[in-house]
Design an enzyme around this catalytic site. Sequence first.
Site, short mmCIF file in Angstrom:
data_model
loop_
_atom_site.label_atom_id
_atom_site.label_comp_id
_atom_site.label_asym_id
_atom_site.label_seq_id
_atom_site.Cartn_x
_atom_site.Cartn_y
_atom_site.Cartn_z
N LYS A 160 0.88 -1.18 0.00
CA LYS A 160 0.00 0.00 0.00
C LYS A 160 0.91 1.22 0.00
O LYS A 160 1.43 1.63 1.05
CB LYS A 160 -0.88 -0.02 1.26
CG LYS A 160 -2.22 0.68 1.14
CD LYS A 160 -2.18 2.14 0.74
CE LYS A 160 -1.90 3.07 1.91
NZ LYS A 160 -1.81 4.49 1.51
N GLU A 193 9.26 1.70 11.30
CA GLU A 193 10.34 2.67 11.11
C GLU A 193 9.67 4.04 11.11
O GLU A 193 8.96 4.38 10.17
CB GLU A 193 11.06 2.36 9.80
CG GLU A 193 12.46 2.91 9.79
CD GLU A 193 12.49 4.33 9.34
OE1 GLU A 193 12.30 5.23 10.19
OE2 GLU A 193 12.69 4.55 8.15
N CYS A 209 13.44 10.43 7.30
CA CYS A 209 13.37 9.90 8.66
C CYS A 209 14.73 9.98 9.35
O CYS A 209 14.82 10.25 10.53
CB CYS A 209 12.86 8.47 8.64
SG CYS A 209 13.72 7.43 7.46
N GLU A 252 9.86 15.88 15.63
CA GLU A 252 10.26 15.68 14.23
C GLU A 252 9.50 16.67 13.36
O GLU A 252 8.27 16.65 13.31
CB GLU A 252 9.96 14.24 13.80
CG GLU A 252 10.50 13.96 12.40
CD GLU A 252 10.25 12.53 11.93
OE1 GLU A 252 9.12 12.05 12.09
OE2 GLU A 252 11.20 11.93 11.40
P1 NAP Z 1 1.50 8.57 7.91
O1 NAP Z 1 0.08 8.86 8.18
O2 NAP Z 1 2.23 7.81 8.94
O3 NAP Z 1 1.59 7.80 6.51
C1 NAP Z 1 2.47 6.73 6.23
C2 NAP Z 1 1.72 5.61 5.50
O4 NAP Z 1 0.68 5.11 6.33
C3 NAP Z 1 1.03 6.07 4.22
O5 NAP Z 1 1.06 5.04 3.27
C4 NAP Z 1 -0.38 6.31 4.71
O6 NAP Z 1 -1.31 6.28 3.66
C5 NAP Z 1 -0.55 5.15 5.65
N1 NAP Z 1 -1.63 5.31 6.62
C6 NAP Z 1 -2.23 6.44 7.05
N2 NAP Z 1 -3.18 6.17 7.96
C7 NAP Z 1 -3.20 4.83 8.12
C8 NAP Z 1 -3.94 3.93 8.94
N3 NAP Z 1 -4.88 4.37 9.78
N4 NAP Z 1 -3.68 2.62 8.87
C9 NAP Z 1 -2.72 2.15 8.05
N5 NAP Z 1 -1.99 2.95 7.23
C10 NAP Z 1 -2.21 4.27 7.28
O7 NAP Z 1 2.32 9.90 7.63
P2 NAP Z 1 1.83 11.27 6.94
O8 NAP Z 1 0.52 11.73 7.49
O9 NAP Z 1 1.90 11.12 5.48
O10 NAP Z 1 2.99 12.24 7.47
C11 NAP Z 1 2.86 12.80 8.76
C12 NAP Z 1 4.19 12.88 9.49
O11 NAP Z 1 4.74 11.57 9.61
C13 NAP Z 1 5.30 13.66 8.81
O12 NAP Z 1 5.24 15.02 9.04
C14 NAP Z 1 6.54 13.03 9.43
O13 NAP Z 1 6.81 13.60 10.66
C15 NAP Z 1 6.13 11.59 9.61
N6 NAP Z 1 6.63 10.73 8.53
C16 NAP Z 1 7.71 9.96 8.77
C17 NAP Z 1 8.20 9.15 7.75
C18 NAP Z 1 9.41 8.29 7.95
O14 NAP Z 1 10.10 7.95 7.01
N7 NAP Z 1 9.68 7.85 9.16
C19 NAP Z 1 7.61 9.13 6.49
C20 NAP Z 1 6.48 9.92 6.29
C21 NAP Z 1 6.00 10.71 7.31
P3 NAP Z 1 -1.80 7.65 2.95
O15 NAP Z 1 -0.62 8.55 2.88
O16 NAP Z 1 -2.27 7.18 1.65
O17 NAP Z 1 -2.87 8.20 3.85
#
Ligand code: NAP
Length: 481
Positions: free
Chosen positions: A177, A252, A286, A383
């Site tokens: 996904k 991660e 990250c 972060e």
């Molecule tokens: P996120 O919500 O954690 O998204 C990561 C993945 O999880 C995406 O594929 C997302 O899908 C999916 N997802 C979202 N809600 C979910 C749920 N309830 N159940 C299962 N999967 C789900 O991150 P984001 O909202 O895009 O970003 C928010 C913050 O997260 C950033 O500002 C940053 O601080 C952090 N982040 C960290 C990393 C890292 O590499 N560690 C990467 C991204 C973000 P959709 O995007 O399609 O909703």
Amino acid sequence: MLDSLSPDTARVLIGGAWRDTAETLPVLNPSTGEEIGRIARGTAQDIDDAVTAAQAAMDGDWGRMPAFERGRILTRIGRLVAEQVEALAEMEATDVGKPLKQARADAVALARYCEFYGGAADKVHGTTIPYLDGYTVYTLREPHGVTGHIIPWNYPMQIIGRSVGAALAMGNACVLKPAEDACLTALAFARLAQEAGLPAGALNVVPGLGSEAGAALSAHPGIRHISFTGSVATGGAVQKAAGGNVIPVTLELGGKGPQLVFEDADLDAALPFLVNAGLQNAGQTCSASSRILVQRPIWDELVRRMSDAYAAKRVGPAMEDHDLGPLISAVQKRRVEGFLDKGADLPVLARGAFVEGLPEGGNYVLPTLYGPVAQDHALAQQEIFGPVQVVIPFDTEEEAVAIANGTEFGLTSGIWTRDGARQMRLARAIRSGQVYINNYGAGGGVELPFGGIGKSGHGREKGFEALYGFSVLKTVAAYHG
Ligand code: NAP
Ligand code: MG
């Protein structure tokens, strides 16, 4: 074949067939805000079908395939990816907003992951264990079965490589996904995998919303392992859902990477790492280094040199390949601007600049360097996931360690000193999944195990270690008298 507007991009891949979905979602170009295509909005039903197709692959040809054949297929995928580096890089730059040279590096890394895990597939084996008289005991490394992979938008190709690549090497069947904001290269990768001869159902791709497709995947009773990269909050929700099915989870979740710069450091060598580890991918990394800890005797010099480097940074459209591109989305831009508001009380040391003629709809944010910043300030603790770094002064080694370990994260850390004994002491004292001595990031390191401590997550991907995570150890004890 890799036209980002190809009709396949608005489909899900299930059991080797590209299927339409009832609804689609827009693909936005972060550099301009324009819609450049559509992707499928996969549903819980699509996830259910994908898990069924993956299980069928496990029960069929894929499950019976010898390890060396799996390795050959992965190696072929790697070759096809390597041939398409430019097309993949342009696709990623347009979809995710990363400057072309970063997108190119990601595509090269994806090819490397496929080569590495292709080569490793037939080199993971069990052991024999001396035991009681009359017994022969040995261990087998077996695939989990169907594995779920939820990946974020910041490094789609690299994370597909390290997660799906390792899972396929061990003979699992994957349901991927990708993030709603960054699906195109995941779909392109799946097409290349088909072309390389990966059997139907071994890799299924269901784009969609996290709250729909992502939540359905993490709670599905048919998956046997889930790998998640993203935010702490969503990672916690995924772990909870996986707990309902009592399956292992690899998380991660990001970090607040410090670099500790001591007065004896080689500042010429350190400078590019100090700045670029914070600004690479516009800080949406990250393993970014968002905290620079500086010993007081070199404060003035280091801060001046970092400020000069910041002032030279240019932000512009991804395809023009400037130092920084836009952030992924308007939502992420607002989130980062919220942190800049929280930093209103802090001294600004330097900012970068926008190039002339920025497209109006792009999600651009200026890189900003703050200092001195107190250790307990929100910008030194949370972060940010944007082009922001804080500089924190310290006097002693003990104080530096306390600051480095003083957040809830522990993913990556860097130490800059010529003192060998101090290097060894700090490498042990710092709570972090990876520690870099006189470098930061080690060039990405496909071969190097990677993962967090604390809120940065648990489990290890990359390197050989990932192959253990993506397999189950079975002990066989035969009594023969
Ligand atoms: P996120 O919500 O954690 O998204 C990561 C993945 O999880 C995406 O594929 C997302 O899908 C999916 N997802 C979202 N809600 C979910 C749920 N309830 N159940 C299962 N999967 C789900 O991150 P984001 O909202 O895009 O970003 C928010 C913050 O997260 C950033 O500002 C940053 O601080 C952090 N982040 C960290 C990393 C890292 O590499 N560690 C990467 C991204 C973000 P959709 O995007 O399609 O909703
Ligand atoms: Mg996009």
